[in-house]
Structure formats: structure tokens, C-alpha cells
Design a protein around this motif. Structure first.
Motif, PDB file in Angstrom:
ATOM      1  N   VAL A 291     -13.866  -5.389   4.451  1.00 29.28           N
ATOM      2  CA  VAL A 291     -13.616  -4.895   3.099  1.00 29.28           C
ATOM      3  C   VAL A 291     -14.973  -4.621   2.461  1.00 29.28           C
ATOM      4  O   VAL A 291     -15.890  -5.441   2.553  1.00 29.28           O
ATOM      5  CB  VAL A 291     -12.810  -5.900   2.249  1.00 29.28           C
TER       6      VAL A 291
ATOM      7  N   TYR B 177       0.853  -1.193   0.000  1.00 24.22           N
ATOM      8  CA  TYR B 177       0.000   0.000   0.000  1.00 24.22           C
ATOM      9  C   TYR B 177       0.887   1.241   0.000  1.00 24.22           C
ATOM     10  O   TYR B 177       1.840   1.336   0.774  1.00 24.22           O
ATOM     11  CB  TYR B 177      -0.902   0.020   1.234  1.00 24.22           C
TER      12      TYR B 177
ATOM     13  N   ASN C  12      -8.105   2.389   1.314  1.00 28.50           N
ATOM     14  CA  ASN C  12      -8.841   1.934   0.134  1.00 28.50           C
ATOM     15  C   ASN C  12      -7.868   1.187  -0.759  1.00 28.50           C
ATOM     16  O   ASN C  12      -6.678   1.539  -0.822  1.00 28.50           O
ATOM     17  CB  ASN C  12      -9.442   3.132  -0.601  1.00 28.50           C
ATOM     18  N   THR C  13      -8.366   0.173  -1.442  1.00 26.36           N
ATOM     19  CA  THR C  13      -7.474  -0.630  -2.281  1.00 26.36           C
ATOM     20  C   THR C  13      -6.933   0.133  -3.491  1.00 26.36           C
ATOM     21  O   THR C  13      -6.070  -0.397  -4.203  1.00 26.36           O
ATOM     22  CB  THR C  13      -8.169  -1.921  -2.754  1.00 26.36           C
TER      23      THR C  13
ATOM     24  N   HIS D 155      -9.851  -2.598  -7.105  1.00 18.86           N
ATOM     25  CA  HIS D 155      -8.942  -1.535  -6.694  1.00 18.86           C
ATOM     26  C   HIS D 155      -9.696  -0.281  -6.252  1.00 18.86           C
ATOM     27  O   HIS D 155      -9.119   0.805  -6.185  1.00 18.86           O
ATOM     28  CB  HIS D 155      -7.981  -1.204  -7.843  1.00 18.86           C
TER      29      HIS D 155
ATOM     30  N   LEU E 285      -3.157   0.318  -3.512  1.00 18.19           N
ATOM     31  CA  LEU E 285      -2.276  -0.803  -3.843  1.00 18.19           C
ATOM     32  C   LEU E 285      -1.174  -0.366  -4.811  1.00 18.19           C
ATOM     33  O   LEU E 285      -1.450   0.290  -5.818  1.00 18.19           O
ATOM     34  CB  LEU E 285      -3.074  -1.956  -4.454  1.00 18.19           C
TER      35      LEU E 285
ATOM     36  N   ILE F 274     -11.256  -0.482   2.996  1.00 15.41           N
ATOM     37  CA  ILE F 274     -10.753  -1.562   3.850  1.00 15.41           C
ATOM     38  C   ILE F 274     -10.441  -0.979   5.225  1.00 15.41           C
ATOM     39  O   ILE F 274      -9.935   0.146   5.330  1.00 15.41           O
ATOM     40  CB  ILE F 274      -9.504  -2.225   3.220  1.00 15.41           C
TER      41      ILE F 274
ATOM     42  N   GLU G 118      -6.713  -7.361   5.208  1.00 21.19           N
ATOM     43  CA  GLU G 118      -6.299  -7.524   3.813  1.00 21.19           C
ATOM     44  C   GLU G 118      -7.457  -7.964   2.912  1.00 21.19           C
ATOM     45  O   GLU G 118      -8.379  -8.669   3.338  1.00 21.19           O
ATOM     46  CB  GLU G 118      -5.177  -8.570   3.700  1.00 21.19           C
ATOM     47  N   LEU G 119      -7.387  -7.539   1.664  1.00 20.25           N
ATOM     48  CA  LEU G 119      -8.213  -8.084   0.594  1.00 20.25           C
ATOM     49  C   LEU G 119      -7.539  -9.355   0.111  1.00 20.25           C
ATOM     50  O   LEU G 119      -6.346  -9.343  -0.221  1.00 20.25           O
ATOM     51  CB  LEU G 119      -8.325  -7.089  -0.558  1.00 20.25           C
TER      52      LEU G 119
ATOM     53  N   THR H 172      -3.320  -9.523  -0.469  1.00 18.08           N
ATOM     54  CA  THR H 172      -2.746  -8.487  -1.326  1.00 18.08           C
ATOM     55  C   THR H 172      -2.038  -7.355  -0.585  1.00 18.08           C
ATOM     56  O   THR H 172      -1.575  -6.402  -1.213  1.00 18.08           O
ATOM     57  CB  THR H 172      -3.837  -7.880  -2.221  1.00 18.08           C
TER      58      THR H 172
END
Length: 287
Positions: free
Chosen positions: A276, A89, A221-222, A204, A225, A208, A135-136, A250
Motif C-alpha cells: 500500500v 471496492y 487505489n483506495t 482514500h 472504496l 494498493i 488490504e489497507l 477495509t
């Protein structure tokens, strides 16, 4: 569709069943429709993701069982591989003052670390520095090798929530190898279900978060990433053949307790919730 693994509370055999969780929370048992499949990994291996979804569609109208009569289990158990991506992240790297990795930083957990979305987790006597990492998680739906990021999406069966629980003291010991600090019993709660990939427009763009005893510890937030879901899958497939049921964690956003100032660690009685967007919440008490 939301796939679950569950047990009927009154089942003395405690058989693991595959089901669909409806919007009402009720569960449609798919056991009769999947007589030769004894787990989600088994079903994905024998039928593939598309085949499993097709059978589920034909049984959507079957009788629902109230969730109060069921125990939700981890939606994937005994996968061939659990991949984890570290420092993935942007806001985590900023928090820690690290340069974002140029390629995914990969480590792993044993499948024995998996536990259910609402199970208690034993605090290991061997560690005094246990903390959380929301985590996602991605569930692979079919076999793949040497994939390209542009086609990796086709190999995703669905998504779930994970907590990459870590023992920081053992994360640092053992010659700097992370494995022992990552893979103790119960250190990978996942669930509560697997939401199929077709229901997630973009993995994406998901909020989270993590809460400990109701207090927010992580929120992001994803879209933060560094290496996206499909890029990670493609990268991993260059080294290992991906198999149905494999899981990819991830990465975690900032705020995981081991790296806060001062560090914050879990103790017996603490309740950890990881969430999530669209996927739900897992809630585990440390005992």
C-alpha cells in the motif's frame, strides 16, 4: 511516525519490543520509555494514541539499532477485535458482477490468525484453495461507541498493510459461514509498521497492489472504496465498542485468486507481496 513491534535477534528471551522505525530503516527502541507497556495494544490502551506519540517524540533522538539486528513482528498482536469489510471496492464488484453493498459487509478473523510482515505461512493441509487479498488496514487508537463518520477520523491511530488470506473451499463450507475460511493460523499477515494517521493526508487516495512470485495479481487505489474508512468505523461502532488496537481490514481490490477465471491458488514455495502506498510491503512465503 512509524511504530513497529520487534525483537533483537540475539535476545534469547525473545521479548517483544515497541520501537520507531526511522527513514534509514533503523529502529529506535522505546522499551525504556514504556516500561509498563508490553505490546502496542497495551501501550495504546494505557496511554492512548496521542500519549504514545508524545512519548515517542521525546525519544526520537535515541540511538538507532540496525534493522539487520532485529526481527520485525506484526505491529499489532492480540487485538480485541479484527473487523473485515467484504466487497468494498467498486472495481471488485464490477469484476464479480455484484451490486455494491448498501452498507458495509462485515466479517471477522481471530487474533490468532495474525502473523508478521515477513513470516512464513504454513499452507493448511485442510484446504486446497488458498488465495491472497491485499488490504489497507486501520488501527484504532482510542475507545469509541456510536461514532459519527465526521468524527471517526479522531479514533484512527494509524494504518498498516494486511493480507486477508482466504481458503475458498472453507469459505463456502460450514453452512456458508465465512469464518473458518478466513481465520486459519497465519491468515492475517500485517505490517511492516503502523504509520500514524497524521502522515496520511487522505486514506482514500492510496495505491494498493499484490504480487505473487513477482507477477502482479491486484492493482487498484483506495479511491475505489465503496464505504470509506471513516464510514466503516462509524458503522462498526454502532454494534461494538471499539477499543485501542482493534484492526479494520477495509476490503480488497479485484484480482484475488479465488475469483479469477480460472481460479488461481497458492502452493508451497509461492511468495506473496502486498503493498500500500506510503505504508510499505509485506512479503510472506507459503511453506
Amino acid at each position: 511516525m512509524r511504530f513497529v513491534q520487534f525483537r533483537f535477534l540475539k535476545d534469547t528471551i525473545k521479548a517483544t519490543r515497541i520501537g520507531l522505525q526511522k527513514k534509514s530503516g533503523g529502529i529506535v527502541d522505546l522499551s525504556d520509555a514504556l516500561p509498563n507497556c508490553h505490546s502496542m495494544v497495551d501501550a495504546l490502551t494505557k496511554l492512548g494514541g496521542n500519549g504514545l506519540i508524545e512519548i515517542a517524540r521525546k525519544n526520537l533522538a535515541n540511538k538507532e539499532t540496525s534493522s539487520s539486528k532485529c526481527q520485525l513482528l506484526a505491529p499489532i498482536t492480540s487485538p480485541d477485535k479484527i473487523f473485515c469489510i467484504g466487497l468494498n471496492y467498486k472495481d471488485t464488484c464490477k469484476e464479480l458482477g455484484f451490486t455494491p453493498p448498501e452498507e458495509p459487509l462485515v466479517f471477522s478473523k481471530f487474533s490468532s490468525s495474525i502473523t508478521g510482515p515477513f513470516d512464513n505461512i504454513d499452507h493448511p493441509d485442510i484446504s486446497k484453495e488458498v488465495f491472497w487479498e491485499a488490504e489497507l488496514a486501520v488501527v484504532i487508537g482510542k475507545k469509541g461507541k456510536n461514532l459519527d463518520a465526521t468524527t471517526a477520523k479522531d479514533y484512527v491511530f494509524g494504518y498498516t498493510v494486511a493480507n486477508d488470506i482466504t481458503a475458498l473451499d472453507w469459505h463456502k463450507k460450514n453452512g456458508g459461514q465465512w469464518l473458518l475460511g478466513k481465520t486459519m493460523d497465519g491468515f492475517c499477515p500485517i505490517g511492516p509498521s503502523i504509520l500514524t494517521a497524521d502522515k496520511i493526508a487522505d486514506p482514500h487516495k492510496l495505491a494498493i497492489s499484490c504480487r505473487v512470485n513477482g507477477q502482479i495479481k491486484q492493482t487498484s487505489n483506495t479511491h475505489q472504496l465503496i464505504h470509506g474508512v471513516y464510514g466503516c468505523i462509524a458503522f462498526l461502532s454502532k454494534f461494538c465498542t471499539l477499543l485501542p488496537g482493534d484492526i479494520v481490514l477495509t476490503g480488497t481490490p479485484p484480482g484475488c485468486g479465488g475469483f479469477t477465471k480460472p481460479p488461481q491458488f497458492l502452493k508451497k514455495g509461492d511468495v506473496v507481496e502486498c503493498e500500500v502506498e506510503q505504508l510499505g510491503i509485506i512479503r510472506n512465503q507459503i511453506v
